[in-house]
Design a protein around this motif. Structure first.
Motif, short mmCIF file in Angstrom:
data_model
loop_
_atom_site.label_atom_id
_atom_site.label_comp_id
_atom_site.label_asym_id
_atom_site.label_seq_id
_atom_site.Cartn_x
_atom_site.Cartn_y
_atom_site.Cartn_z
N ALA A 1 0.83 -1.21 0.00
CA ALA A 1 0.00 0.00 0.00
C ALA A 1 0.86 1.26 0.00
O ALA A 1 0.58 2.22 -0.73
CB ALA A 1 -0.92 0.00 1.22
N VAL B 1 0.10 4.95 -1.51
CA VAL B 1 0.31 6.14 -0.67
C VAL B 1 1.41 7.03 -1.24
O VAL B 1 1.28 8.26 -1.28
CB VAL B 1 0.64 5.72 0.78
CG1 VAL B 1 0.91 6.95 1.64
CG2 VAL B 1 -0.50 4.90 1.37
N ASP C 1 0.17 9.41 -3.90
CA ASP C 1 -0.98 10.26 -3.57
C ASP C 1 -0.48 11.62 -3.07
O ASP C 1 0.03 11.72 -1.96
CB ASP C 1 -1.85 9.57 -2.51
CG ASP C 1 -3.16 10.30 -2.27
OD1 ASP C 1 -3.14 11.35 -1.60
OD2 ASP C 1 -4.20 9.83 -2.76
N TYR D 1 3.04 7.53 8.36
CA TYR D 1 1.91 6.61 8.34
C TYR D 1 2.35 5.22 8.80
O TYR D 1 2.55 4.32 7.99
CB TYR D 1 1.31 6.53 6.94
CG TYR D 1 0.82 7.84 6.38
CD1 TYR D 1 -0.31 8.46 6.89
CD2 TYR D 1 1.51 8.47 5.34
CE1 TYR D 1 -0.77 9.67 6.38
CE2 TYR D 1 1.06 9.68 4.81
CZ TYR D 1 -0.07 10.27 5.35
OH TYR D 1 -0.52 11.47 4.84
N SER E 1 -5.43 2.11 9.57
CA SER E 1 -4.92 2.75 8.35
C SER E 1 -5.15 1.87 7.14
O SER E 1 -5.56 2.35 6.07
CB SER E 1 -3.42 3.04 8.50
OG SER E 1 -3.18 4.03 9.48
N TRP F 1 -7.21 3.11 3.96
CA TRP F 1 -6.58 3.15 2.64
C TRP F 1 -7.33 2.28 1.64
O TRP F 1 -7.47 2.65 0.47
CB TRP F 1 -5.13 2.70 2.74
CG TRP F 1 -4.24 3.59 3.56
CD1 TRP F 1 -4.53 4.85 4.00
CD2 TRP F 1 -2.94 3.27 4.06
NE1 TRP F 1 -3.49 5.35 4.75
CE2 TRP F 1 -2.51 4.40 4.79
CE3 TRP F 1 -2.11 2.16 3.96
CZ2 TRP F 1 -1.25 4.42 5.42
CZ3 TRP F 1 -0.87 2.19 4.58
CH2 TRP F 1 -0.45 3.32 5.30
N HIS G 1 -10.24 4.22 0.60
CA HIS G 1 -9.84 5.39 -0.18
C HIS G 1 -9.34 5.01 -1.57
O HIS G 1 -9.71 5.61 -2.58
CB HIS G 1 -8.76 6.17 0.57
CG HIS G 1 -8.25 7.37 -0.16
ND1 HIS G 1 -9.04 8.48 -0.41
CD2 HIS G 1 -7.03 7.63 -0.71
CE1 HIS G 1 -8.32 9.39 -1.08
NE2 HIS G 1 -7.11 8.89 -1.28
#
Length: 305
Positions: free
Chosen positions: A221, A226, A229, A254, A260, A264, A267
């Motif tokens: 991830a 991430v 982003d 993070y 989380s 994520w 998201h």
């Protein structure tokens, strides 16, 4: 004493389709729903069907707030002793999950955002999003849901290897047609009066595998989503040359948490799908006989067949 020794089979793990468990103590191997999901064999497909039906019904009840029906489904998740996997031997024989554990599981399911949003649609993904659900618990839950399939597998293996069986009443067998927990009298092998259920050797994993899967998902991830982003990177303090943001900077901002991972996954709509198809695909490995042997046999072993 292992199954092969107790029943004088004349051969050991390499020539058996089931885990040649030690019968009088724990065997630190755990049933892995992700392996079941990925195998594609007729037996695994049958197990997967049970998991899909149970999990789908449970999620439906939670989303519809039919908590009495959900509680009923959870009520059958007793701690299985018959497989001798995990920490089964040290549990009180025949005890149910117990009110405290069942309450913890139900609270987790009812309040988990991954469940509520539909992100957690596959039972095999439970380890990625549920706090305080260890390899042992996942294995226990999986074993109970697929118990009827394991009983059939055990009976078949006993016929193949001419292992004697006796009648035992088995409680809490999940019926995917009626969605009920049933008590049935079934034939199973026994060890000092207690029934034994065999587990296929290609659906077990080592104790720390669940934690590794979570860490692997987290790293994927971070690197694939991430780090690309721009909004999330605004809060990251760079330590690289000329103000470059490094992976370690993103991890510092993070840190790993299942909250989380859940956020994520919501998201980034493709995160979980991409992880399972692009990253996990081809990386899932069935344990070798040698790895299993390290757990189930004492110092040294010999293939006597």
């Amino acid at each position: 004493m292992n199954i092969s020794e107790y029943y004088k089979l004349g051969y050991q793990q390499q020539k058996l389709d089931f885990v040649d468990i030690k019968l009088n103590t724990d065997n630190l191997l755990f049933v892995d729903p992700r392996l079941i999901e990925s195998l594609g064999t007729p037996l695994a497909k049958k197990m997967q069907k049970h998991l899909e039906v149970f999990w789908g019904e449970l999620l439906k009840n939670v989303k519809q707030k039919s908590f009495s029906s959900a509680d009923y489904l959870l009520s059958g998740l007793s701690e299985p002793n018959e497989t001798r996997l995990g920490y089964a031997f040290n549990k009180d024989y025949g005890n149910s999950v117990g009110n405290k554990l069942r309450q913890r599981i139900s609270d987790t399911i009812y309040n988990n955002i991954a469940v509520k949003t539909g992100v957690l649609s596959h039972f095999a993904d439970i380890e990625l999003f549920f706090e305080d659900i260890s390899s042992d618990r996942i294995s226990d839950i999986t074993t109970k849901i697929i118990k009827s399939v394991l009983i059939e597998f055990t009976q078949e293996q006993c016929r193949i290897h001419k292992i004697p069986m006796k009648n035992f009443v088995q409680k809490d067998i999940f019926d995917i047609n009626t969605l009920k927990w049933l008590n049935k009298k079934v034939e199973l092998p026994e060890y000092f009066g207690k029934p034994i259920i065999f587990v296929p050797k290609n659906i077990v994993r080592l104790e720390n595998s669940a934690g590794k899967n979570v860490s692997c998902f987290y790293r994927y991830a971070i690197r694939q989503f991430v780090s690309n982003d721009t909004e999330m990177l605004k809060d990251v303090s760079p330590t690289g040359k000329d103000g470059k943001i490094l992976i370690r900077d993103i991890k510092s901002q993070y840190p790993l948490s299942k909250v989380s991972l859940t956020n994520w996954t919501i998201h980034f709509g493709k995160l979980l799908v991409d992880y399972k198809t692009d990253h996990l695909n081809g990386r899932l490995r069935v344990l070798t006989d040698d790895k299993i042997i390290e757990i189930i046999y004492d110092d040294g072993y010999s293939d006597v067949g």
